[in-house]
Design an enzyme around this catalytic site. Structure first.
Site, PDB file in Angstrom:
ATOM      1  N   ASP A   1      15.747  -7.059 -10.085  1.00  8.45           N
ATOM      2  CA  ASP A   1      16.465  -6.250 -11.070  1.00  8.45           C
ATOM      3  C   ASP A   1      16.546  -4.796 -10.607  1.00  8.45           C
ATOM      4  O   ASP A   1      15.523  -4.196 -10.306  1.00  8.45           O
ATOM      5  CB  ASP A   1      15.731  -6.319 -12.420  1.00  8.45           C
ATOM      6  CG  ASP A   1      16.688  -6.591 -13.552  1.00  8.45           C
ATOM      7  OD1 ASP A   1      17.764  -5.961 -13.564  1.00  8.45           O
ATOM      8  OD2 ASP A   1      16.376  -7.441 -14.398  1.00  8.45           O
TER       9      ASP A   1
ATOM     10  N   ASP B   1      12.615  -6.603  -4.515  1.00  6.84           N
ATOM     11  CA  ASP B   1      12.656  -6.743  -5.968  1.00  6.84           C
ATOM     12  C   ASP B   1      14.056  -7.247  -6.343  1.00  6.84           C
ATOM     13  O   ASP B   1      14.969  -7.227  -5.497  1.00  6.84           O
ATOM     14  CB  ASP B   1      12.370  -5.358  -6.575  1.00  6.84           C
ATOM     15  CG  ASP B   1      12.499  -5.342  -8.078  1.00  6.84           C
ATOM     16  OD1 ASP B   1      11.949  -6.244  -8.726  1.00  6.84           O
ATOM     17  OD2 ASP B   1      13.156  -4.412  -8.602  1.00  6.84           O
TER      18      ASP B   1
HETATM   19 MG    MG Z   1      13.472  -3.440 -10.345  1.00  7.93          MG
END
Ligand code: MG
Length: 262
Positions: free
Chosen positions: A22, A20
Site C-alpha cells: 500500500d 511494501d
Molecule cells: Mg505502505
C-alpha cells in the site's frame, strides 16, 4: 533521484527486492504510477521480489490475485502478510494443538488454524489481535481476562491509522492500545517495524541480505524494519507524507519507483 541522507552508503548490486504494497504498488484499488512498469522490468531481468504487508485481512492468494489484476507477476509464496507471519511465529513457539483466542479477519484465523492451533475463547495459550472492524467491548473483555490470566498477548501489526477513501480509520495499533491499557501489558508485535516479516521475505527470496533492498513508503514501519533486518532501505514518496523529523534515515529516497535505478 533525490537523496536526503548526508552520508549515503552505496546501493549494493541488487539480487533481491522486498517491497511494501500500500503506497508503493497500489493505493486502494489503483496502481501507483511507475510501479507496475518497474516490477515488470525487474521480472524480465530475473531479479526476484517479495511483497511484505502489515495488512492481516487478506490471504497471500488474495493479494496475489489483486497484483495479477494490476499486471504484476508474482506467486503467493512471495507475499508475506502479518497474518501468515504471526501464524508462523506461533507455530515455532507452541506445539500443535495449542489454544489461541483470535480477534481479527478470517484470513488471520485460518492461518493460525492451518498451523495447528485450536481457536477458543477460554483457556487460551495466547491472544492474537489483528484488524477487526467488528471489534467490540465483548471481544475486548475476553482478551483482557485471558491476558490477565496469563495468556501471551500478540499483535499482528502496530499501525495506528489507516488511510481510506473517506479519511483515516483507526488501525490495529489503536485496538491493541485499548487492550494494553486495561491489562497493563504490551503486546508482542509481529509486523513492521519489527524485522520478522523482512526475515521471512529474505528466506523466501533465497538471496543474500547484503544484496537485498527494502522499498517502502513509511519510515516508521518499512524503513525501520528494513534497517533492523540489515537490508538497504529505499523510501518511495508515493504513499503517506514523509516524516521529516524522524531520526531514522532511509539509505535512498526516490519520488517514484520509476526513478529507482538498480
Ligand atoms: Mg505502505
Amino acid at each position: 533521484m533525490a537523496n536526503n541522507n548526508p552520508s549515503p552508503r552505496p546501493m549494493p548490486t541488487v539480487k533481491g527486492i522486498i517491497a511494501d504494497l500500500d503506497g508503493v504498488v497500489y493505493r486502494g484499488s489503483e496502481a501507483i504510477e511507475g510501479a507496475v512498469e518497474s516490477f515488470e522490468a525487474w521480472h524480465e531481468r530475473c531479479i526476484p521480489y517479495c511483497f511484505v504487508t502489515n495488512n492481516s485481512t487478506r490471504t497471500p492468494a488474495e493479494v496475489c490475485d489483486k497484483l495479477h489484476k494490476l499486471g504484476v507477476a508474482t506467486v503467493p509464496e512471495h507475499i508475506v502478510t502479518s497474518a501468515n507471519g504471526t501464524a508462523a511465529l506461533m507455530a515455532s513457539r507452541w506445539p500443535s494443538g495449542s489454544r489461541a483466542y483470535v480477534i481479527g479477519s478470517t484470513a488471520l484465523a485460518d492461518a493460525i488454524q492451518a498451523v495447528g492451533f485450536e481457536l477458543c475463547e477460554e483457556q487460551a495459550d495466547c491472544v492474537v489481535v489483528g484488524l477487526d472492524p467488528a471489534f467490540d467491548y465483548v471481544k475486548m473483555s475476553k482478551a483482557v481476562r485471558l491476558i490477565l490470566g496469563g495468556a501471551v498477548f500478540m499483535g499482528t501489526n502496530p499501525d495506528l491509522l489507516l488511510p481510506s477513501e473517506g479519511g483515516f480509520l483507526p488501525g490495529n495499533g489503536a485496538v491493541l492500545a485499548s487492550i494494553a491499557a486495561a491489562c497493563r501489558t504490551e503486546p508482542e508485535i509481529i509486523g513492521k517495524p519489527e524485522p520478522f516479516l523482512i526475515e521471512r521475505a529474505i528466506t523466501a527470496l533465497g538471496v543474500p541480505r547484503e544484496q537485498t533492498i527494502m522499498i517502502g513508503d513509511q519510515i516508521a514501519t518499512d524503513i525501520a524494519a528494513g534497517q533492523r533486518a540489515g537490508v538497504y532501505s529505499v523510501l518511495v514518496q508515493t504513499g503517506v507524507p514523509e516524516e521529516h523529523h524522524s531520526p531514522i534515515k532511509p539509505d535512498l529516497t526516490v519520488s517514484n519507483l520509476a526513478d529507482l535505478i538498480i
